[in-house]
Structure formats: C-alpha cells, structure tokens
Scaffold this motif. Structure first.
Motif, short mmCIF file in Angstrom:
data_model
loop_
_atom_site.label_atom_id
_atom_site.label_comp_id
_atom_site.label_asym_id
_atom_site.label_seq_id
_atom_site.Cartn_x
_atom_site.Cartn_y
_atom_site.Cartn_z
N GLN A 87 0.82 -1.20 0.00
CA GLN A 87 0.00 0.00 0.00
C GLN A 87 0.86 1.26 0.00
N ALA A 88 2.10 1.16 0.51
CA ALA A 88 2.93 2.33 0.76
C ALA A 88 4.03 2.49 -0.27
N THR A 89 4.54 3.71 -0.35
CA THR A 89 5.74 3.99 -1.16
C THR A 89 6.92 4.30 -0.25
N ILE A 90 6.74 4.12 1.05
CA ILE A 90 7.76 4.41 2.05
C ILE A 90 8.13 3.12 2.79
N PRO A 91 9.26 3.08 3.47
CA PRO A 91 9.61 1.90 4.27
C PRO A 91 8.63 1.69 5.43
N VAL A 92 8.28 0.42 5.67
CA VAL A 92 7.44 0.04 6.82
C VAL A 92 8.16 -1.10 7.54
N ALA A 93 8.38 -0.94 8.84
CA ALA A 93 9.08 -1.97 9.62
C ALA A 93 8.12 -2.64 10.59
N GLY A 94 8.20 -3.98 10.65
CA GLY A 94 7.46 -4.75 11.63
C GLY A 94 8.33 -5.09 12.82
N VAL A 95 7.72 -5.30 13.96
CA VAL A 95 8.47 -5.49 15.20
C VAL A 95 9.25 -6.82 15.21
N THR A 96 8.57 -7.92 14.92
CA THR A 96 9.25 -9.21 15.01
C THR A 96 10.30 -9.38 13.91
N GLU A 97 9.99 -8.92 12.71
CA GLU A 97 11.00 -8.98 11.64
C GLU A 97 12.23 -8.16 12.04
N SER A 98 12.02 -6.96 12.55
CA SER A 98 13.14 -6.10 12.96
C SER A 98 13.90 -6.73 14.12
N ALA A 99 13.17 -7.32 15.08
CA ALA A 99 13.82 -7.96 16.22
C ALA A 99 14.75 -9.07 15.76
N MET A 100 14.30 -9.87 14.80
CA MET A 100 15.11 -10.98 14.32
C MET A 100 16.29 -10.48 13.49
N LEU A 101 16.07 -9.51 12.63
CA LEU A 101 17.15 -9.01 11.77
C LEU A 101 18.22 -8.30 12.57
N LEU A 102 17.82 -7.33 13.39
CA LEU A 102 18.80 -6.57 14.16
C LEU A 102 19.38 -7.40 15.30
N GLY A 103 18.54 -8.20 15.93
CA GLY A 103 19.03 -9.05 17.00
C GLY A 103 20.09 -10.03 16.54
N SER A 104 19.87 -10.63 15.38
CA SER A 104 20.84 -11.61 14.88
C SER A 104 22.14 -10.96 14.45
N GLN A 105 22.08 -9.69 14.04
CA GLN A 105 23.31 -8.98 13.72
C GLN A 105 24.12 -8.70 14.98
N LEU A 106 23.42 -8.58 16.10
CA LEU A 106 24.09 -8.32 17.37
C LEU A 106 24.59 -9.60 18.03
N GLY A 107 24.06 -10.74 17.62
CA GLY A 107 24.55 -11.98 18.21
C GLY A 107 23.58 -13.13 18.16
N ALA A 108 23.38 -13.72 16.99
CA ALA A 108 22.49 -14.87 16.85
C ALA A 108 23.07 -16.08 17.58
N PRO A 109 22.24 -17.00 18.04
CA PRO A 109 20.78 -17.03 17.88
C PRO A 109 20.05 -16.08 18.82
N VAL A 110 18.84 -15.72 18.40
CA VAL A 110 18.04 -14.70 19.09
C VAL A 110 16.89 -15.37 19.85
N GLY A 111 16.66 -14.91 21.07
CA GLY A 111 15.49 -15.32 21.83
C GLY A 111 14.45 -14.22 21.80
N LEU A 112 13.19 -14.59 21.68
CA LEU A 112 12.09 -13.63 21.68
C LEU A 112 11.21 -13.85 22.91
N ILE A 113 10.74 -12.74 23.50
CA ILE A 113 9.83 -12.83 24.64
C ILE A 113 8.57 -12.04 24.33
N SER A 134 16.64 -20.31 11.29
CA SER A 134 17.94 -20.79 11.78
C SER A 134 18.58 -19.83 12.77
N ARG A 135 18.07 -18.59 12.82
CA ARG A 135 18.62 -17.59 13.75
C ARG A 135 17.83 -17.50 15.06
N LEU A 136 16.78 -18.29 15.17
CA LEU A 136 15.92 -18.24 16.35
C LEU A 136 16.36 -19.27 17.38
#
Length: 222
Positions: A87-113, A134-136
């Motif tokens: 629907q958009a022409t701008i970036p849209v970020a989701g919480v869980t996708e961002s948590a996994m992407l940025l979290g894994s860059q900081l130190g995979a594997p990532v735990g979610l709560i 594989s990063r979860l």
C-alpha cells in the motif's frame, strides 16, 4: 524526518507506550505520530484477534502512510505487514521482523519474549516465513497480565528476567528481544545473562536507517 506508528489494536495506552520507546530510539530532530485502530481488538492475543485488526489497520495506513517518511507497524505479530508495504511507497518496519534481523546482527541465535503462551506457535511460523528460523533460539510467552497496566510491575520484571535466563541457558540465545508492546519499558533490567533489547526500538532504528537510505537515493536520482 517524519515517522508514524500504526497500532492495529484499540489501546490508546499501548500506542503511547510504544511511541515513547520509538521516539527515544529515533532521537531528536524527527517527529513521530502514533495512531491506534478504534475498530480493532483491545489487544491481539489470538489468531482471531489478529485477523479482526486487519481492516482497520489498512484504513489507518491509507490515511497516514502518505504523510511521512517511514512507518512502524506497532504490533508484535507484524499484522498485515506485507499488505501495508504494498500500500505504501515508504519503508514500513514490523516489530518481530526487525527484532530478528537486528538481534541476529548483534549476536544470533536470538530469543524472543512475548506475553502469554498462546501466540508462540504463530511467532515461530512468522519467523520461518521470513527465512530466519535458523537464527531463532526460542520464544517464551510469559504469564504477565500486569504488563498491560499503566505502570511497570516488579512481578513482570522478575518473570522477564527469568525468561531471559531460560532462553540463554536452555536454548542458547546470545541476544534476547521483547516483541510484545506490553513489555515496553521493561528492557532496562540488571543482571541479565545476555543483552536484552526492545522490539519497538529495533523497528524504530530500522525505519530511521531505511528512511535515510531512501532519502539519499531520491536526492541522488534528482
């Protein structure tokens, strides 16, 4: 730059809490407006709630996405994220996708709560859909009704600390991210085994970076 946070549920309080975390992450010099879905459920705690939230969320997107540089989808289930992006022409970020992407860059594997165990299988499926299984390390839904109150609750903090410990010691997580909006304001814990981050903050940092990249691309093209 101007940002917007869209909350698919009807909670004004949760919207305000998420916006406070997002504004702190984005930093000064930008604006961020938050909007809730008055036709949505009070909170998204099931697949049925998730589906109920979609029409109102897409209506919010139609009203607000064209007015800003990037958007945060303020819900841990990343409700209708694909539809909003189409629907958009701008970036849209989701919480869980961002948590996994940025979290894994900081130190995979990532735990979610999150809050409550019922949605855990849906989170697991969501992470797999992103190709990030594989990063979860694992997902824990803590039983913490106090998290939905206005003030931080010490019993919630204790349960959160225990969940971080379990994700690290039993599941091998090297980083843990809270993805539930109800856990905004609880990440400043002491004595956690591994770093603990807020998923709303992850989404805010991601849209800030994406908006800057888009802005640079548009300037270059012009």
């Amino acid at each position: 730059m101007r940002f917007v946070l869209l909350n698919p549920n009807a909670s004004v309080e949760m919207t305000a809490r998420m916006c406070a975390v997002a504004r702190e992450a984005i930093g000064p010099g930008h604006t961020l407006d938050g909007h809730h879905n008055p036709d949505g459920p009070a909170a998204i705690r099931s697949a049925a709630d998730n589906a109920l939230a979609v029409p109102g969320l897409l209506a919010l997107g139609a009203r607000h996405l064209h007015r800003c540089d990037a958007a945060i989808l303020g819900v841990s289930m990343d409700t209708a994220l694909g539809e909003l992006r189409r629907q958009a022409t701008i970036p849209v970020a989701g919480v869980t996708e961002s948590a996994m992407l940025l979290g894994s860059q900081l130190g995979a594997p990532v735990g979610l709560i999150t809050v409550g165990p019922d949605l855990v299988p849906l989170y697991r499926d969501l992470v797999r859909q992103y190709g990030l299984g594989s990063r979860l390390a694992g997902i824990i839904g803590i039983e913490a009704p106090g998290a939905y109150g206005g003030a931080t609750d010490t019993s919630v903090a204790d349960k959160l600390r225990d969940a971080v410990r379990t994700l690290h010691r039993a599941h091998g997580a090297r980083v843990v991210v809270t993805v539930a909006a109800a856990l905004c304001g609880y990440v400043n814990l002491r004595d956690t085994d591994v770093p603990l981050y807020d998923g709303i903050a992850c989404a805010a940092l991601q849209v800030l970076a994406l908006a800057r990249l888009r802005q640079a691309s548009l300037s270059s093209a012009g």
